[in-house]
Design a protein around this motif. Structure first.
Motif, mmCIF file in Angstrom:
data_model
loop_
_atom_site.group_PDB
_atom_site.id
_atom_site.type_symbol
_atom_site.label_atom_id
_atom_site.label_comp_id
_atom_site.label_asym_id
_atom_site.label_seq_id
_atom_site.Cartn_x
_atom_site.Cartn_y
_atom_site.Cartn_z
ATOM 1 N N VAL A 1 0.822 -1.233 -0.003
ATOM 2 C CA VAL A 1 -0.014 0.116 -0.066
ATOM 3 C C VAL A 1 0.817 1.187 0.005
ATOM 4 N N GLY A 2 1.923 1.162 0.732
ATOM 5 C CA GLY A 2 2.555 2.408 0.853
ATOM 6 C C GLY A 2 4.041 2.250 0.882
ATOM 7 N N TYR B 1 4.460 -8.964 -1.887
ATOM 8 C CA TYR B 1 4.541 -7.910 -1.741
ATOM 9 C C TYR B 1 6.107 -6.963 -2.237
ATOM 10 N N ARG C 1 2.735 8.547 -3.532
ATOM 11 C CA ARG C 1 2.048 7.218 -2.601
ATOM 12 C C ARG C 1 0.603 7.218 -2.989
ATOM 13 N N GLU D 1 6.918 -0.308 7.866
ATOM 14 C CA GLU D 1 5.863 0.878 7.773
ATOM 15 C C GLU D 1 5.699 1.076 6.177
ATOM 16 N N CYS D 2 5.174 -0.259 5.508
ATOM 17 C CA CYS D 2 4.663 -0.242 4.215
ATOM 18 C C CYS D 2 3.256 0.075 4.046
ATOM 19 N N ASP D 3 2.621 0.438 5.055
ATOM 20 C CA ASP D 3 0.977 0.761 4.820
ATOM 21 C C ASP D 3 0.246 -0.313 4.850
ATOM 22 N N ASN D 4 0.696 -1.503 4.552
ATOM 23 C CA ASN D 4 -0.208 -2.396 4.180
ATOM 24 C C ASN D 4 -1.460 -2.645 5.079
ATOM 25 N N GLN E 1 -4.465 5.301 -0.255
ATOM 26 C CA GLN E 1 -4.803 4.558 0.924
ATOM 27 C C GLN E 1 -3.693 4.606 2.000
ATOM 28 N N SER E 2 -2.316 5.066 1.466
ATOM 29 C CA SER E 2 -1.068 5.257 2.363
ATOM 30 C C SER E 2 -1.199 6.672 3.163
ATOM 31 N N ASN E 3 -2.121 7.514 2.775
ATOM 32 C CA ASN E 3 -2.272 8.790 3.260
ATOM 33 C C ASN E 3 -3.181 8.793 4.448
ATOM 34 N N PRO E 4 -2.680 9.219 5.747
ATOM 35 C CA PRO E 4 -3.574 9.098 6.844
ATOM 36 C C PRO E 4 -4.712 10.241 6.893
ATOM 37 N N PHE F 1 -2.404 -0.705 7.208
ATOM 38 C CA PHE F 1 -3.420 0.585 7.191
ATOM 39 C C PHE F 1 -4.164 0.452 5.945
ATOM 40 N N GLY F 2 -3.666 0.236 4.747
ATOM 41 C CA GLY F 2 -4.619 0.200 3.589
ATOM 42 C C GLY F 2 -5.400 -0.879 3.667
ATOM 43 N N LYS G 1 -2.539 5.034 11.586
ATOM 44 C CA LYS G 1 -1.097 5.345 11.198
ATOM 45 C C LYS G 1 -0.528 6.458 11.934
#
Lengths: 336, 540, 417
Positions: A19-20, B441, A29, B489-492, A32-35, B494-495, B504
């Motif tokens: 995602v990020g 990933y 980015r 901190e790949c944001d997965n 979805q990676s954006n808070p 979170f996504g 986050k």
């Protein structure tokens, strides 16, 4: 045919798949990676655990919100997405949202778009959305009409391959052999029959609308890029997103993204895009798997593997996947 | 706007509905021990320094690295990198080139003159370190960081021990060696060169040391009895390499035979080649698969024209002829004599059959010795309180990296001893196994090959064989790290959460679950690339 | 300006002056001329800004109107008969969402058998949908009602259906005094939606409402209809003050003073009835007419008041509820329960059958003699009925009822030739 890639920036740790990426600039980015993302559909909705549709809707609409500078109106057909998001007195939507009926979301969206145009508010864009039932079955007439008139609407189908809200019945998007409440696994041809169903992305293409694309919740970058592309275009656009349904598919709630990935990697769900009726790009398979790897984790296909199983049926499904791979040129690079 | 009752609702009102109550399992973030860190004899936090290197913050990466190991430019050249052997990425494509990045960081630090951390506040305690090889240097560094005074003595005229006298310059350029040693010395280490300690207790007292670290290495080349004529030139590899390091190479002639199958044998043969030997032949009693030398060293030696007589032992050395007996491996893989003999022309024979430790300085002490090495406990302390030992002189597989690790452990042990504490090491996290990763990933990214100098150049000089990475490919290589078992901190998570139940927290702060809304579906666990989330049963 | 004009054309011209912003078109007789004319006006720029959308079905027509209205545009469409039924789900939905859409219903029978001619079956089929339903007696009134409809709809946030008899009105050319633009603008302010889809103030419209609030939602909608009972006469009065025409309102009493027999009806048939009543009045018969303009909301009080002195009431209606009887009559009976058996229903004009003055006079005469059955079908061909019943009783497989009747009448065979 060109290879659509989500981003030209490669980071070999996570590449273009997660995602990020902390190493990318904020602009590059994913949404979805954006808070500060919209969260178009917010917490507290009543979707089942691991709902692919809730995820797909947030992915698509948040991307559309970014693409339109938050000037967006969504029109929703009846179905899971509508029911779990807006039971009085709570709504999960953070964007202007209208639900009318099951079969009329494309037409309602046309009306909203017409109102915006007549009022000189061309900056406000319209997304219509429905599940597969609301798209390929009951909403098909209004959708086709919207396409044919080339109304300025992006219509998104969240395809979970059945009528899940009413208790998992067959739709024209249900794959062959799948068990649903109306295609039971009894008789000589258990599950849904072969040779039926609609391939709506191709039907959409036949309307020569400016943009048609498919995507899944397993490839966020691809999905967001397609939404963004769709928003660059005026006229009727269609995005068909595969959203696994743990309830209807009989899969683990944690497998939602994985199954979407396997659907793509097996070739059963081709991910491609088309402009003005012509396929312009397809996402190649990265790690090809046989259909069995995709089918096995789903109880709706369990009858194909119980006891002696039905290798003949699996072979027919494999043939469908192979045909997709051939049609859209999905074979991984090394197989070329 | 007038809101019609019930039909029209205000946005975001669903947050009143806490769906977390549906949950029967909850996801939690965990940290696991990455296999590289686990495998590193020097105890480096490899994943952590790669993390900094990934963002191009090489200085931070280097500082993180030297927290554990003060010799990255050296290690980046001579370490046989068990970290890469353990690397989970090998199961995706190829292991991350950790060693090359380490060297890049080490070289970059030297080029920029980055400083090691300052010594700690003086404790008033003093430690005598006997032997200035990798173990002694490492111990001196870590002791100075803890504020202890250090006297570092060595019998050789220059510091470095086997790094200098055992490893040829084409593998470890002397400017690099000197620079990294100087950095440690500059932390206020008192150095005594050409000082051979003969009595450990006396030396301890003479130095006024509260503790001693014994890191005398294994400097004695093993000899075997090979019948040889008077004119036959026979030398052990340790002496040979030592003399070369002292710029006083012995004259071995054109045809040099090296006997043995370890890395030292290869170093000797390759050195002989560079000194002008036309034939550098290794005689080894088993086959290539059984050879203890590291495969890439073998590859390089063969590439430079060194030849090997596999499955052979030397029977005798007569004048300019070696008599070799052919061997065969038995069912257990051990070589057995066949009674078949061959002859081989040779001007000199170099014996590379292993090294022994000179522990004569322990005579009269209570320090226990077994199998030719000093016996130590986990803190590296010997039977005698205050006397510690490490490196090749202690039980180990005798690599520079192990020695560095020993030096660090001994420093910690000494520190605890001086403080009257028991040395307690924090519990290790569970290992981050490859099976926990979601490798989807990670993009496909072949390992960067380090540029090799033209082979022809290697045959005539001692220029460094393996080149360093450019910044571009060091960055590339660092970014191939999978960050096994630890959030990067790949944001997965979170996504992929369908319920927006992951918060986050900002750069470096990772994420937290909002259990008010988390339904416990487990997608975040399944889709975490590095296996840093797990489901645990919900507390009811 | 008074002009000789086709009814549909008059409606088109009037609707255009109401400045609709989104107009949906799907052809169905007999409303087609209306949207054809509006389409032409949009295309040639006379009506602007306006989006004229040729949709693929009536379901889409109402759905597009829903979207447009929810997004703050004044929306208009027209339909009839099967078309209304095809959009019925959206008709209910528009009302449920409180969207002030105005729709012309060119009343037409519902098949099978398919029939394109006028009756009121279509309007009756949606009487419970939550729309205001206004019936026009003449093309003048129909045109005037459209102007009032937008006003009512937007003030109340309720959709309004203007019902005008198919062909009888839509295709009739007669004199209509069309309001000019300035006059319409004075009467009808720009649309200010009660709720709107707006990115600057997002809301969710169309929530799912469960048992805990659904009844309240429906009751509130009912109260809106009751509000309309107040507003409709007010608006009509204001309209009358502006134009001098008594169009609209809840009911149109005609010669009711001292009337013993009251004939009740809706739509264009009132003209014929009035002629008949005039003819009976001249010899001194105490007969009057009550025209119902607002069928929904139904003006119970106004009807009750109008019928206070009536000895008997005849409801002539162009539809009925099969297996029960009159629809309008039921509502009238609710309004004047004291009438009891003195209220009779006459079903007439189904599928476009002509209702003649002579026929109505006959009804009035029979009513006066208390000779009408509680449910009477005007001009019913008893011979056809008797023969078909006989045939049906002779064989279970007697074939399609409608076709048999036609064959009996000789028209089916003719049609085949």
């Amino acid at each position: 045919m060109t290879e659509p890639t989500a981003t030209r920036v490669h980071f070999y740790q996570v590449g273009s798949f997660a995602v990020g990426n902390r190493l990318l600039s904020a602009d590059d980015r994913t949404v979805q990676s954006n808070p500060a993302r919209t969260n178009s559909i917010d917490s507290g909705h009543r979707a089942c655990q691991g709902c692919g549709e809730a995820l797909g809707a947030r992915y698509a609409l948040d991307a559309a919100m970014r693409a339109t500078n938050d000037r967006l109106v969504a029109v929703n057909a009846t179905g899971c997405l509508e029911v779990f998001s807006t039971p009085y007195p709570e709504t999960s939507w953070r964007i202007p949202w209208l639900h009318s009926l099951f079969g009329n979301a494309p037409a309602v969206a046309t009306g909203v778009a017409a109102a915006m145009r007549v009022k000189g508010r061309d900056d406000v864009r319209v997304v219509g959305q429905a599940g597969d039932g609301g798209t390929v079955d009951i909403g098909f007439g209004t959708l086709s009409g919207m396409f044919e008139r080339n109304d300025d609407v992006l219509f998104i189908c969240y395809d979970n391959e059945g009528y899940m809200n009413t208790g998992v019945q067959r739709s024209a998007a249900t794959p062959p052999a799948a068990r649903t409440a109306t295609t039971d696994v009894v008789g000589p041809e258990p599950g849904n029959v072969f040779g039926q169903g609609k391939d709506l992305p191709r039907i959409a293409m036949a309307h020569d609308i400016p943009y048609v694309a498919t995507a899944t919740v397993a490839d966020l970058h691809d999905l967001e890029r397609k939404v963004e592309r769709a928003m660059e275009v005026r006229g009727a656009r269609y995005l068909h997103v595969l959203v696994p349904c743990p309830l209807g598919w009989g899969s683990a709630s944690s497998d939602t993204v994985r199954l979407a990935r396997l659907a793509t990697e097996s070739g059963l769900f081709p991910v491609f895009e088309a402009e003005d009726g012509v396929v312009t790009g397809a996402r190649r398979i990265r790690r090809r798997v046989g259909v069995e790897e995709y089918l096995r984790p789903q109880r709706r296909f369990a009858h194909l593997f119980n006891g002696a199983g039905r290798p003949d049926v699996v072979a027919r499904l494999q043939a469908m996947a192979d045909a997709n791979i051939e049609r859209y040129g999905l074979a991984p690079d090394e197989e070329e | 706007m007038e809101r019609p009752f019930a039909i029209t609702l205000d946005v975001g009102s669903s947050r009143a509905n806490h769906t977390g109550s549906w949950r029967v399992e909850r996801p939690v973030y965990v940290d696991r021990l990455p296999p590289c860190n686990d495998a590193c004899p020097a105890g480096e936090n490899i994943q952590r320094w790669l993390y900094h290197a990934e963002s191009g913050d090489y200085e931070n990466a280097w500082h993180t690295l030297v927290e554990e190991n003060p010799l990255p430019a050296i290690m980046g050249r001579v370490c046989f990198h068990p970290c890469e052997t353990a690397c989970n990425r090998a199961q995706v494509d190829e292991a991350v080139g950790i060693n090359a990045v380490e060297r890049f960081l080490g070289d970059t630090a030297l080029a920029h003159g980055w400083s090691l951390p300052a010594p700690g506040p003086a404790t008033g305690r003093k430690v005598l370190v006997v032997g200035a090889g990798p173990a002694g240097l490492s111990a001196a560094y870590h002791l100075r960081r803890r504020g202890h005074a250090v006297r570092l003595v060595d019998s050789a005229p220059r510091l470095g021990g086997m790094l200098r006298y055992g490893i040829p310059a084409y593998r470890l350029p002397r400017d690099v060696l000197d620079a990294e040693i100087a950095r440690i010395v500059n932390m206020g280490v008192e150095v005594g060169l050409n000082e051979t300690v003969t009595d450990i207790a006396a030396a301890r007292e003479a130095a006024g040391a509260d503790a001693v670290f014994l890191a005398v290495g294994a400097q004695l080349g093993k000899r075997v009895s090979i019948p040889a004529g008077d004119s036959a030139k026979v030398i052990d590899a340790v002496s040979f390499l030592h003399q070369v390091a002292d710029d006083d190479p012995p004259l071995l002639g054109r045809r040099v035979v090296v006997y043995g199958g370890g890395d030292t044998a290869l170093d000797a043969a390759r050195t002989a080649k560079r000194l002008g030997a036309t034939d550098a032949v290794i005689v080894y009693r088993r086959n290539r698969e059984k050879m203890p030398a590291h495969a890439e060293e073998v590859e390089q030696a063969l590439g430079e024209g060194v030849t090997v007589r596999w499955l052979s032992t030397i029977e005798r050395f007569e004048g300019e002829r070696l008599v070799i007996e052919k061997m065969a491996l038995n069912a257990e893989g051990f070589p057995e004599a066949t009674g078949e003999f061959e002859e081989l022309d040779a001007d000199a024979l170099v014996l590379a059959l292993g090294q022994d430790t000179d522990l004569s300085l322990l005579a009269g002490s209570e320090v226990a010795v077994a199998d030719g090495v000093v016996q130590v406990v986990d803190s590296m302390m010997t039977d005698v309180p205050g006397i510690f030992a490490g490196g090749d002189a202690a039980p180990s597989n005798r690599t520079a990296t192990v020695a560095v690790g020993h030096g660090k452990r001994a420093a910690r042990g000494i520190d605890a001893y001086l403080a009257g504490r028991v040395d307690e090491r924090p519990a290790r996290h569970a290992l981050a196994e490859a099976g926990r990763l979601n490798t989807w990933y990670y993009a496909d990214a072949p390992r960067t090959e380090r540029p090799e100098l033209e082979r022809i150049r290697r045959q005539t000089n001692f220029e460094e064989v393996i080149g360093g990475l450019t910044e571009d490919n060091a960055l590339f290589e660092a970014r191939r790290c999978l960050s096994c078992g630890n959030c990067f901190e790949c944001d997965n998570c979170f996504g992929v959460c369908p319920d927006n139940a992951v918060m986050k927290l900002g750069p470096g702060e990772r994420y937290a679950f909002n259990y008010d809304f988390c339904k416990g579906c487990g997608i975040c666990v399944a889709e975490c690339p590095c296996g840093a989330i797990e489901m645990v049963p919900e507390r009811i | 300006m008074l002009q000789q004009i086709e009814g549909s054309r008059a409606i088109a011209e009037t609707v255009a002056r109401c400045r609709p912003e989104v107009v949906c078109a799907y052809p169905i007789s007999p409303q087609t001329h209306i949207i054809e004319a509006i389409g032409a006006m949009v295309k040639d720029g006379r009506l602007t800004p306006c989006e004229f959308i040729n949709v693929e079905s009536e379901f889409a027509a109402m759905s597009v109107s829903i979207g447009a209205s929810a997004a703050g545009a004044r929306a208009y469409t027209a339909t009839a008969s099967q078309g209304l039924l095809f959009m019925i789900e959206a008709v209910y939905n528009a009302a449920g969402l409180g969207l002030p859409i105005v729709m012309t219903l060119a009343n037409r029978a519902i098949g099978a058998p398919i029939n394109i001619w006028n009756d009121h079956s279509d309007a009756m089929a949606v009487r419970d949908a939550g729309w205001i339903q206004l019936f026009a007696e003449t093309n003048q009134e129909s045109a005037d009602l459209h102007v009032q409809a937008f006003r009512l709809a937007e003030e109340l946030s309720v959709p309004v259906m203007v019902c005008m008899d198919g062909f009888i009105l839509t295709h009739a050319v007669e004199g209509v005094d069309l309001m000019d633009q300035e006059l319409v603008d004075r009467f009808l302010p720009p649309y200010e939606p009660r709720q709107v889809l707006d990115p600057d103030d997002p809301v969710s419209i169309g929530a799912m409402v469960g048992p805990e609030a659904f009844e309240e939602v429906r009751y509130l909608a009912h109260l809106r209809q009751l509000d309309a009972l107040e507003l409709i006469p007010t608006v009509a009065a204001e309209f009358a003050a502006l134009t001098g025409r008594a169009s609209g309102g809840l009911v149109h009493p005609y010669r009711l003073e001292d009337a013993e027999t009251v004939v009740i009806a809706m739509g264009s048939v009132l003209g014929t009835i009035k002629d008949a009543v005039d003819a009976r009045r001249d010899p001194g018969e105490r007969v009057g007419v009550l025209g119902i303009t607002s069928f929904r909301p139904f003006p119970i009080a106004a009807v009750a008041e109008a019928l206070r002195g009536a000895r008997r009431v005849v409801v002539i209606e162009k539809s009925f509820s099969l297996g029960m009887g009159g629809v309008l009559a039921t509502d009238v009976a609710m309004s004047a329960p004291w009438l009891g058996q003195r209220l009779v229903t006459v079903v007439a004009g189904l599928g476009g059958r002509p209702i003649t003055r002579r026929g109505i006079e006959d009804v009035i005469e029979r009513a006066r003699r208390d000779d009408l059955a509680p449910l009477t079908f005007l001009d019913l061909d008893e011979g056809v009925i008797a023969r078909e019943r006989a045939r049906m009783s002779a064989s279970r497989r007697s074939g399609p009822f409608a076709e048999n009747v036609l064959r009996d009448l000789g028209s089916a065979t003719e049609a085949r030739r």
